[in-house]
Design a protein around this motif. Structure first.
Motif, PDB file in Angstrom:
ATOM      1  N   SER A   1      23.245 -49.016 -24.781  1.00 36.77           N
ATOM      2  CA  SER A   1      22.622 -48.149 -26.171  1.00 36.77           C
ATOM      3  C   SER A   1      21.322 -47.577 -25.813  1.00 36.77           C
ATOM      4  O   SER A   1      20.385 -47.698 -25.008  1.00 36.77           O
ATOM      5  CB  SER A   1      21.939 -49.316 -27.277  1.00 36.77           C
ATOM      6  N   LEU A   2      20.656 -46.728 -26.640  1.00 33.46           N
ATOM      7  CA  LEU A   2      19.875 -45.532 -25.995  1.00 33.46           C
ATOM      8  C   LEU A   2      18.891 -45.473 -27.657  1.00 33.46           C
ATOM      9  O   LEU A   2      18.999 -45.341 -28.503  1.00 33.46           O
ATOM     10  CB  LEU A   2      20.176 -44.445 -25.451  1.00 33.46           C
ATOM     11  N   ASP A   3      17.367 -46.219 -27.121  1.00 38.95           N
ATOM     12  CA  ASP A   3      16.441 -45.878 -28.409  1.00 38.95           C
ATOM     13  C   ASP A   3      15.668 -44.099 -28.045  1.00 38.95           C
ATOM     14  O   ASP A   3      15.483 -43.798 -27.565  1.00 38.95           O
ATOM     15  CB  ASP A   3      15.534 -46.408 -28.365  1.00 38.95           C
ATOM     16  N   VAL A   4      15.979 -43.671 -29.699  1.00 36.41           N
ATOM     17  CA  VAL A   4      15.332 -41.885 -29.598  1.00 36.41           C
ATOM     18  C   VAL A   4      14.089 -42.338 -31.010  1.00 36.41           C
ATOM     19  O   VAL A   4      14.442 -42.704 -32.035  1.00 36.41           O
ATOM     20  CB  VAL A   4      16.661 -41.424 -30.593  1.00 36.41           C
ATOM     21  N   SER A   5      13.166 -41.667 -30.360  1.00 38.09           N
ATOM     22  CA  SER A   5      12.277 -42.527 -31.247  1.00 38.09           C
ATOM     23  C   SER A   5      11.588 -40.732 -31.786  1.00 38.09           C
ATOM     24  O   SER A   5      12.054 -39.261 -31.369  1.00 38.09           O
ATOM     25  CB  SER A   5      11.058 -42.837 -31.190  1.00 38.09           C
ATOM     26  N   GLY A   6      10.806 -40.998 -33.232  1.00 35.76           N
ATOM     27  CA  GLY A   6       9.977 -39.987 -34.088  1.00 35.76           C
ATOM     28  C   GLY A   6      10.589 -39.765 -34.685  1.00 35.76           C
ATOM     29  O   GLY A   6      10.376 -37.999 -34.947  1.00 35.76           O
ATOM     30  N   LEU A   7      12.034 -39.738 -35.621  1.00 34.15           N
ATOM     31  CA  LEU A   7      12.503 -40.000 -36.681  1.00 34.15           C
ATOM     32  C   LEU A   7      13.328 -38.167 -36.326  1.00 34.15           C
ATOM     33  O   LEU A   7      13.114 -37.027 -37.367  1.00 34.15           O
ATOM     34  CB  LEU A   7      11.711 -39.639 -37.076  1.00 34.15           C
ATOM     35  N   PRO A   8      13.886 -37.992 -35.563  1.00 32.39           N
ATOM     36  CA  PRO A   8      14.964 -36.868 -35.200  1.00 32.39           C
ATOM     37  C   PRO A   8      15.814 -36.432 -36.042  1.00 32.39           C
ATOM     38  O   PRO A   8      16.497 -37.434 -36.174  1.00 32.39           O
ATOM     39  CB  PRO A   8      14.814 -36.248 -33.390  1.00 32.39           C
ATOM     40  N   PRO A   9      15.476 -35.688 -37.377  1.00 28.11           N
ATOM     41  CA  PRO A   9      16.564 -35.021 -38.193  1.00 28.11           C
ATOM     42  C   PRO A   9      18.246 -35.660 -37.917  1.00 28.11           C
ATOM     43  O   PRO A   9      18.909 -35.403 -38.403  1.00 28.11           O
ATOM     44  CB  PRO A   9      15.998 -34.139 -38.871  1.00 28.11           C
ATOM     45  N   ASP A  10      18.195 -34.243 -36.336  1.00 29.64           N
ATOM     46  CA  ASP A  10      19.524 -34.179 -35.988  1.00 29.64           C
ATOM     47  C   ASP A  10      19.826 -34.228 -34.585  1.00 29.64           C
ATOM     48  O   ASP A  10      20.270 -33.676 -33.840  1.00 29.64           O
ATOM     49  CB  ASP A  10      19.972 -32.419 -36.534  1.00 29.64           C
ATOM     50  N   CYS A  11      20.085 -35.321 -34.468  1.00 31.12           N
ATOM     51  CA  CYS A  11      20.541 -35.869 -32.872  1.00 31.12           C
ATOM     52  C   CYS A  11      21.868 -35.780 -32.587  1.00 31.12           C
ATOM     53  O   CYS A  11      22.252 -36.305 -33.705  1.00 31.12           O
ATOM     54  CB  CYS A  11      19.921 -36.566 -32.069  1.00 31.12           C
ATOM     55  N   VAL A  12      22.201 -35.445 -31.723  1.00 32.73           N
ATOM     56  CA  VAL A  12      23.279 -35.956 -30.983  1.00 32.73           C
ATOM     57  C   VAL A  12      23.605 -36.315 -29.878  1.00 32.73           C
ATOM     58  O   VAL A  12      23.100 -35.825 -28.869  1.00 32.73           O
ATOM     59  CB  VAL A  12      23.900 -34.778 -31.163  1.00 32.73           C
TER      60      VAL A  12
ATOM     61  N   ILE B   1      22.424 -38.427 -22.679  1.00 36.09           N
ATOM     62  CA  ILE B   1      22.624 -36.785 -22.966  1.00 36.09           C
ATOM     63  C   ILE B   1      22.352 -36.524 -24.767  1.00 36.09           C
ATOM     64  O   ILE B   1      22.776 -37.564 -25.158  1.00 36.09           O
ATOM     65  CB  ILE B   1      23.674 -35.783 -22.783  1.00 36.09           C
ATOM     66  N   VAL B   2      21.213 -36.202 -24.944  1.00 33.67           N
ATOM     67  CA  VAL B   2      20.684 -35.901 -25.872  1.00 33.67           C
ATOM     68  C   VAL B   2      19.821 -34.960 -26.649  1.00 33.67           C
ATOM     69  O   VAL B   2      19.465 -34.183 -26.084  1.00 33.67           O
ATOM     70  CB  VAL B   2      19.373 -37.109 -26.468  1.00 33.67           C
ATOM     71  N   THR B   3      20.586 -34.453 -27.306  1.00 39.14           N
ATOM     72  CA  THR B   3      20.504 -32.848 -28.139  1.00 39.14           C
ATOM     73  C   THR B   3      19.833 -33.572 -29.772  1.00 39.14           C
ATOM     74  O   THR B   3      20.509 -33.955 -30.628  1.00 39.14           O
ATOM     75  CB  THR B   3      21.403 -31.841 -28.517  1.00 39.14           C
ATOM     76  N   CYS B   4      18.361 -32.802 -29.311  1.00 40.79           N
ATOM     77  CA  CYS B   4      17.646 -32.973 -30.970  1.00 40.79           C
ATOM     78  C   CYS B   4      16.871 -31.201 -31.152  1.00 40.79           C
ATOM     79  O   CYS B   4      16.302 -30.893 -30.603  1.00 40.79           O
ATOM     80  CB  CYS B   4      16.263 -33.924 -30.406  1.00 40.79           C
ATOM     81  N   SER B   5      17.130 -31.162 -32.314  1.00 40.67           N
ATOM     82  CA  SER B   5      16.681 -30.032 -33.226  1.00 40.67           C
ATOM     83  C   SER B   5      17.004 -28.776 -31.374  1.00 40.67           C
ATOM     84  O   SER B   5      15.686 -27.350 -31.571  1.00 40.67           O
ATOM     85  CB  SER B   5      15.102 -30.287 -32.372  1.00 40.67           C
ATOM     86  N   GLY B   6      17.658 -28.786 -31.110  1.00 37.82           N
ATOM     87  CA  GLY B   6      18.381 -27.410 -29.944  1.00 37.82           C
ATOM     88  C   GLY B   6      18.007 -27.556 -29.245  1.00 37.82           C
ATOM     89  O   GLY B   6      18.252 -26.984 -27.680  1.00 37.82           O
ATOM     90  N   ILE B   7      17.512 -29.214 -28.606  1.00 37.09           N
ATOM     91  CA  ILE B   7      16.567 -29.192 -27.301  1.00 37.09           C
ATOM     92  C   ILE B   7      17.283 -30.228 -26.680  1.00 37.09           C
ATOM     93  O   ILE B   7      17.374 -31.649 -27.245  1.00 37.09           O
ATOM     94  CB  ILE B   7      15.668 -29.310 -27.147  1.00 37.09           C
TER      95      ILE B   7
END
Length: 140
Positions: free
Chosen positions: A31-42, A100-106
């Protein structure tokens, strides 16, 4: 928009279960936590094993709503946990993984720390050092 932050700790069961070495052909939840409430993470789990090569495993969010860190860590006030399941190969050896995490194109990566000792890792904008996962054959 809040800064996106990633977190995984290979020494904690909530991020890597089971902890430690795993038997051939058994499942490991990572598992991986992604913070900052990104709307479109893959999110993807990248695993490499000598006989198999690279495997990319899609990760899914654990719930519909983000969780709140009660201890108010300023780096991770709200986070969504993503989980992927890796099935260990039928032969013993070492598997290597990072995220590997892509959020908002980054695209960001999360892998082992600079000491390569597991535990809390680090974020990077290029492929990082991998975490090690030992796969063993069970005795009959």
């Amino acid at each position: 928009m809040n800064r996106i932050a990633l977190y995984h700790n290979s020494h904690e069961a909530e991020y890597r279960s089971p902890f430690g070495a795993v038997a051939c052909d058994s499942e490991v939840r990572l598992s991986l936590d992604v913070s900052g409430l990104p709307p479109d993470c893959v999110c993807s789990l990248r695993v490499w094993f000598r006989e198999v090569g690279e495997t990319l495993i899609p990760m899914s969010p654990d719930g519909d709503e983000p969780d709140f860190q009660e201890y108010a860590n300023p780096e991770r006030p709200f986070f969504r946990r993503y989980t992927g399941v890796y099935t260990a190969p039928e032969t013993a050896g070492l598997a290597w993984y990072y995220f590997i995490v892509t959020c908002s194109g980054i695209t960001r990566y999360y892998g082992n720390n600079d000491r390569n000792q597991g535990g809390e890792g680090r974020e990077a904008f290029s492929p990082p050092p991998s975490y090690q996962l030992t796969v063993y054959e069970e005795s009959p």
